[in-house]
Design a protein around this motif. Structure first.
Motif, short mmCIF file in Angstrom:
data_model
loop_
_atom_site.label_atom_id
_atom_site.label_comp_id
_atom_site.label_asym_id
_atom_site.label_seq_id
_atom_site.Cartn_x
_atom_site.Cartn_y
_atom_site.Cartn_z
N THR A 396 0.56 -1.36 -0.05
CA THR A 396 -0.09 0.14 0.02
C THR A 396 0.94 1.24 -0.03
OG1 THR A 396 -1.69 -1.13 1.28
CG2 THR A 396 -1.91 1.15 1.34
N TRP A 397 1.87 1.28 0.62
CA TRP A 397 2.81 2.39 1.01
C TRP A 397 3.96 2.29 0.27
CZ3 TRP A 397 -0.75 5.49 3.01
CH2 TRP A 397 -1.65 5.26 3.78
N ASN A 398 4.59 3.59 -0.28
CA ASN A 398 6.12 3.37 -0.80
C ASN A 398 6.98 3.19 0.13
OD1 ASN A 398 7.27 6.13 -0.10
ND2 ASN A 398 5.51 6.92 -1.03
N LYS A 399 7.94 2.83 -0.41
CA LYS A 399 9.28 2.30 0.33
C LYS A 399 9.94 3.45 1.19
CE LYS A 399 13.69 -0.40 0.11
NZ LYS A 399 14.55 -1.28 -0.77
N SER A 400 10.05 4.51 0.66
CA SER A 400 10.56 5.53 1.20
C SER A 400 9.95 6.07 2.32
CB SER A 400 10.72 6.96 -0.05
OG SER A 400 11.03 8.03 0.78
N MET A 401 8.62 6.18 2.29
CA MET A 401 7.72 6.33 3.52
C MET A 401 7.95 5.49 4.44
SD MET A 401 3.58 6.89 3.58
CE MET A 401 2.64 6.95 5.22
N LEU A 402 7.93 4.07 4.19
CA LEU A 402 8.17 3.07 5.39
C LEU A 402 9.40 3.25 5.86
CD1 LEU A 402 6.63 0.19 3.63
CD2 LEU A 402 5.47 1.66 5.27
#
Length: 460
Positions: A396-402
């Motif tokens: 659901t979320w992009n890698k940079s945000m995680l």
């Protein structure tokens, strides 16, 4: 903010309506006073009165002059042939308000003979309300609480072990989240949603004032420079009315700075990391004056969502609430810039099934649906909530945000739920009381650090 005010009073009307129709407040019984409703649900008297007016139009309540408001004595609550699944939840709660309707709609569609009834109780008196409800004969089948309420469970209520029932979703949890809600090896609580505390920023303010947006690994100095440039007097009255950061004195937020600087709120961590943390807070508030302060009883997100502060320490749960009340509000995530250690606080909403539930099989089935990949993905995309299931977040979320949230293959080892950090919430409450002069700028970091360390040592 018209829509937000309408949301607040309709939310209270929904809570009171369900309490009446479920039989929790019976015909002829008094509701709480307007003052008590304001305090318990954190809304204005105007919103309370609009809620009560709505229930009066529906014939559910009547006002008795000089006495208060009662449930209509003539109210007849129709019996239903459906099975009833009863859920008690803390309120206010972003997850309860925005995710429960999605889960319930799907569950009732697949189980047409089941009616799900939800009761929201004030967070301040949640366990007392649950016990009072059970004494009146209203037995909950599921509880939805916060991680703090989970830790405050008394010995009067027992809960089933969910580990076997939720084996599939349990295997998909972040490894770090597999143990916090175990008790004596039994899974007494299942995470509905969770979030680390992180830094959010308003990209519109950064662009408007030509301040570079945060880089992936920005430093404390870069953060301070941005905060200084974003603090200003926008209306020319000689008083700064826009700040780089809105900061809360709540222990649900500022300890993030301490964790990043190596202070873990144990006497053994030493004085230096704590003094460094407290000095940085005083820098933000009083030396550089780039942060506005809210009291510990509120997180002051209003300053952020109204564009009066460019950055805030928040959670995905809080942010999802903003997005659902104010569609189109733009907010981005930045990495925490307060120290070298990758540490932060964690918060969660937690499911529990009481052993005394009248519908244990149905309750288990509801939790299995709520924690299914299908629903978890829907809650992320439709409502903006993080999942405790690692594959869902990675989808659901992009890698940079995680990475900015310290959620890669696992959650960083220096991230804690408050009860893990302090062990005893009375210590946290006492620490908040001890810091009042510090927050007012009337005590030095060194002075308050000595007292806090002494308190930690006494409790160890």
């Amino acid at each position: 903010m018209k829509r937000e005010n309408e949301f607040r009073y309709s939310k209270l009307a929904n809570i009171l309506r369900e309490q009446i129709l479920s039989g929790y407040i019976k015909p002829g019984q008094f509701l709480m006073s307007e003052n008590d409703l304001c305090r318990h649900y954190g809304i204005s008297r105007t919103s309370v009165r609009k809620s009560l007016d709505q229930l009066m139009k529906e014939g559910l309540i009547v006002k008795k002059v000089g006495q208060g408001t009662i449930v209509s004595p003539d109210l007849v609550i129709p019996n239903t042939k459906n099975k009833v699944l009863r859920i008690f939840a803390t309120s206010p709660s972003h997850f309860y308000e925005h995710c429960m309707p999605i889960i319930i709609e799907q569950f009732e569609r697949e189980n047409p003979n089941v009616e799900v009834k939800c009761l929201g109780f004030s967070s301040a008196e949640f366990w007392e309300s649950v016990q009072a409800s059970m004494d009146l004969g209203l037995q909950p089948d599921i509880l939805l609480t916060t991680d703090r309420h989970f830790d405050e469970i008394g010995s009067d209520i027992d809960f089933i072990d969910l580990k076997e029932h939720l084996a599939d979703s349990y295997e998909m949890l972040y490894p770090r989240l597999k143990t916090p809600f175990l008790r004596d090896g039994k899974l007494k609580g299942a995470i509905a949603t969770f979030s680390p505390v992180y830094l959010a920023y308003n990209p519109q303010l950064f662009r408007k004032h030509q301040v570079p947006e945060p880089s992936e690994l920005w430093t404390t100095e870069e953060f301070l420079q941005a905060a200084k440039r974003l603090t200003m007097d926008t209306n020319g009255d000689g008083i700064d009315d826009q700040y780089g950061l809105t900061l809360s004195s709540s222990l649900g937020r500022w300890p993030v700075i301490a964790l990043q600087n190596g202070a873990d709120f144990k006497a053994t961590s030493g004085k230096a990391p704590l003094v460094k943390t407290l000095n940085l807070i005083h820098d933000l508030l009083y030396r550089y004056r780039v942060a506005t302060l809210s009291p510990r009883s509120m997180l002051n997100s209003e300053a952020y969502v109204k564009g009066k502060a460019a950055m805030i320490m928040t959670t995905s749960i809080e942010m999802a609430g903003w997005n659902n009340v104010m569609p189109g509000f733009e907010s981005k995530v930045a990495s925490l810039p307060f120290g070298e250690r990758m540490g932060t606080l964690l918060i969660a909403n937690v499911w529990m099934i009481p052993s005394a539930s009248n519908e244990t099989e149905l309750a288990v089935r509801f939790l299995q649906k709520a924690l299914s990949p299908e629903i978890q993905e829907k809650l992320g995309k439709a409502a903006g909530f993080m999942s405790a299931l690692r594959p869902i977040n990675e989808k659901t979320w992009n890698k940079s945000m995680l990475q900015s949230l310290y959620m890669n293959e696992d959650i960083t080892e220096h991230s804690y739920f408050l009860y893990e950090l302090f062990g005893d919430f009375s210590l946290a409450d006492d620490m908040e009381s001890e810091m009042q002069l510090f927050w007012a700028g009337l005590e030095s970091a060194d002075e308050v650090a000595d007292r806090l360390l002494a308190m930690m040592s006494d409790r160890s």
